[in-house]
Design a protein around this motif. Structure first.
Motif, PDB file in Angstrom:
ATOM      1  N   ALA A   1      -8.764   0.804   3.256  1.00  0.00           N
ATOM      2  CA  ALA A   1      -8.416  -0.552   2.821  1.00  0.00           C
ATOM      3  C   ALA A   1      -7.340  -0.543   1.733  1.00  0.00           C
ATOM      4  O   ALA A   1      -6.633  -1.538   1.551  1.00  0.00           O
ATOM      5  CB  ALA A   1      -9.670  -1.264   2.309  1.00  0.00           C
ATOM      6  N   ARG A   2      -7.211   0.580   1.020  1.00  0.00           N
ATOM      7  CA  ARG A   2      -6.199   0.689  -0.048  1.00  0.00           C
ATOM      8  C   ARG A   2      -5.486   2.042   0.069  1.00  0.00           C
ATOM      9  O   ARG A   2      -5.718   2.948  -0.746  1.00  0.00           O
ATOM     10  CB  ARG A   2      -6.873   0.532  -1.411  1.00  0.00           C
ATOM     11  CG  ARG A   2      -7.410  -0.874  -1.679  1.00  0.00           C
ATOM     12  CD  ARG A   2      -8.018  -1.029  -3.070  1.00  0.00           C
ATOM     13  NE  ARG A   2      -9.284  -0.339  -3.209  1.00  0.00           N
ATOM     14  CZ  ARG A   2      -9.510   0.703  -3.993  1.00  0.00           C
ATOM     15  NH1 ARG A   2      -8.528   1.240  -4.694  1.00  0.00           N
ATOM     16  NH2 ARG A   2     -10.709   1.267  -4.063  1.00  0.00           N
TER      17      ARG A   2
ATOM     18  N   PRO B   1     -10.172   5.600  -0.990  1.00  0.00           N
ATOM     19  CA  PRO B   1      -8.729   5.714  -1.211  1.00  0.00           C
ATOM     20  C   PRO B   1      -8.319   6.897  -2.082  1.00  0.00           C
ATOM     21  O   PRO B   1      -7.273   7.509  -1.832  1.00  0.00           O
ATOM     22  CB  PRO B   1      -8.380   4.377  -1.886  1.00  0.00           C
ATOM     23  CG  PRO B   1      -9.421   3.432  -1.392  1.00  0.00           C
ATOM     24  CD  PRO B   1     -10.678   4.254  -1.298  1.00  0.00           C
TER      25      PRO B   1
ATOM     26  N   GLY C   1     -11.743  -5.355   3.863  1.00  0.00           N
ATOM     27  CA  GLY C   1     -10.403  -4.910   3.516  1.00  0.00           C
ATOM     28  C   GLY C   1      -9.700  -4.080   4.565  1.00  0.00           C
ATOM     29  O   GLY C   1      -8.471  -3.958   4.534  1.00  0.00           O
TER      30      GLY C   1
ATOM     31  N   GLY D   1      -2.363   2.944  -0.421  1.00  0.00           N
ATOM     32  CA  GLY D   1      -1.045   3.022  -1.035  1.00  0.00           C
ATOM     33  C   GLY D   1      -0.659   4.409  -1.511  1.00  0.00           C
ATOM     34  O   GLY D   1       0.452   4.882  -1.256  1.00  0.00           O
TER      35      GLY D   1
END
Length: 333
Positions: A125-126, A101, A186, A128
């Motif tokens: 998976a992350r 990420p 994830g 953001g």
């Protein structure tokens, strides 16, 4: 250095016609197109993309952020994206976030720094931070493969029913202990394929869940499959959630002295060109990679043309390919 005007003079056409041929902005008669391309070669003309970008605020480039771009199994997807982008007059820039990420945000920033006109993005998976960067700067974006936000354009395979169908198929052949070697924890595709596995077990009335993490790669899948085989109640059938993990599982079966499908049945999510050449031939769910790639580019061009258009989510149905590794024909005799 040759200019577009030089090409137009050699071809005996207007500068506008040369531009349409080179940029694909209007249909040009085949014979005229051939004259222009011959003139391009004769003049050794190379478009000045920097000058074009300054003049139009467009670079005619699309960024593709996709982990494991070196994975040969993803070649069909990448080829379809590149081919459709080229057909539409765009060049593709590929970056590999490595499912990290933090690095994912770095490479997304690099693409935006290159002033790409839009981004195709298979999120980690992350994701953001990377998504926040894209949205805050208004970069046209389409999520590919991993569909995590219906507020954005996104396209990928249907996963839940596809994996549930594999479970149903194996249960119908008499298997009661069916395992899943799942992907990287994830990831949205992992979550959906695990959901499909559990749905299939419920539909078949099978209470035993044999679920291990294969982390979407060969070696972790090999280790995970060995752990399944070492159980007091090992599975009689195994589903692998992507084709890299299929290779790892088959290595584990060979090392354990097990034959497929005589000793253990195998079915996999993801088909690949030589699956039909394996011994046994692999039963698989084939993702429509070519269609996903084409639709991803089309969605992105639509978003670039109309930033206010309502977002679209496209889940394309995969295809079940019944071969030998599930052992169903042998069990039916």
């Amino acid at each position: 250095m040759a200019t577009m005007a030089d090409v137009a003079r050699l071809a005996g056409v207007s500068i506008a016609t040369v531009s349409h041929v080179l940029n694909g902005t209007r249909t040009v008669r085949p014979e005229t197109r051939a004259l222009v391309l011959d003139a391009v070669r004769a003049a050794d003309y190379t478009p000045n993309t920097v000058a074009q970008a300054l003049a139009t605020a467009r670079t005619t480039t699309i960024g593709l952020a996709l982990s494991a771009i070196s994975n040969p199994f993803l070649g069909e997807l990448i080829h379809a994206i590149e081919a459709e982008a080229a057909r539409q007059g765009y060049t593709l820039l590929l970056v590999d976030p490595h499912e990290d990420p933090e690095y994912e945000e770095v490479v997304i920033r690099r693409l935006q720094g290159r002033r790409v006109d839009g981004v195709l993005f298979a999120p980690s998976a992350r994701p953001g931070a990377a998504l926040a960067h894209l949205t805050s700067r208004g970069v046209p974006t389409v999520l590919v493969d991993r569909l995590i936000d219906d507020r954005m354009d996104q396209v990928g395979s249907e996963n839940v029913e596809a994996v549930a169908g594999l479970v149903t198929h194996l249960a119908g052949a008499g298997h009661e202990r069916i395992a899943l070697v799942a992907g990287h924890p994830g990831l949205q595709t992992t979550l959906e394929r695990v959901e499909g596995y559990r749905l299939g077990l419920r539909r078949a009335g099978l209470p035993v869940e044999l679920l291990v993490d294969g982390h979407s790669a060969e070696e972790p899948a090999r280790v995970a499959t060995h752990a399944l085989l070492a159980r007091a109640d090992p599975p009689t059938a195994v589903i692998t959630a992507n084709n890299s993990m299929t290779i790892g599982a088959m290595q584990a079966f060979r090392e354990a002295g097990l034959r497929v499908p005589e000793d253990v049945a195998l079915a996999c999510f993801d088909d690949f060109p030589w699956a039909d050449l394996f011994a046994p031939r692999l039963t698989a769910v084939a993702q429509p990679f070519a269609e996903i790639g084409r639709e991803a580019v089309r969605l992105l061009l639509r978003r670039m043309a109309d930033p206010a258009a309502p977002p679209q989510t496209l889940r394309l149905p995969p295809r079940f390919v019944h071969r030998d590794s599930c052992g169903c024909a042998a069990r039916a005799r």
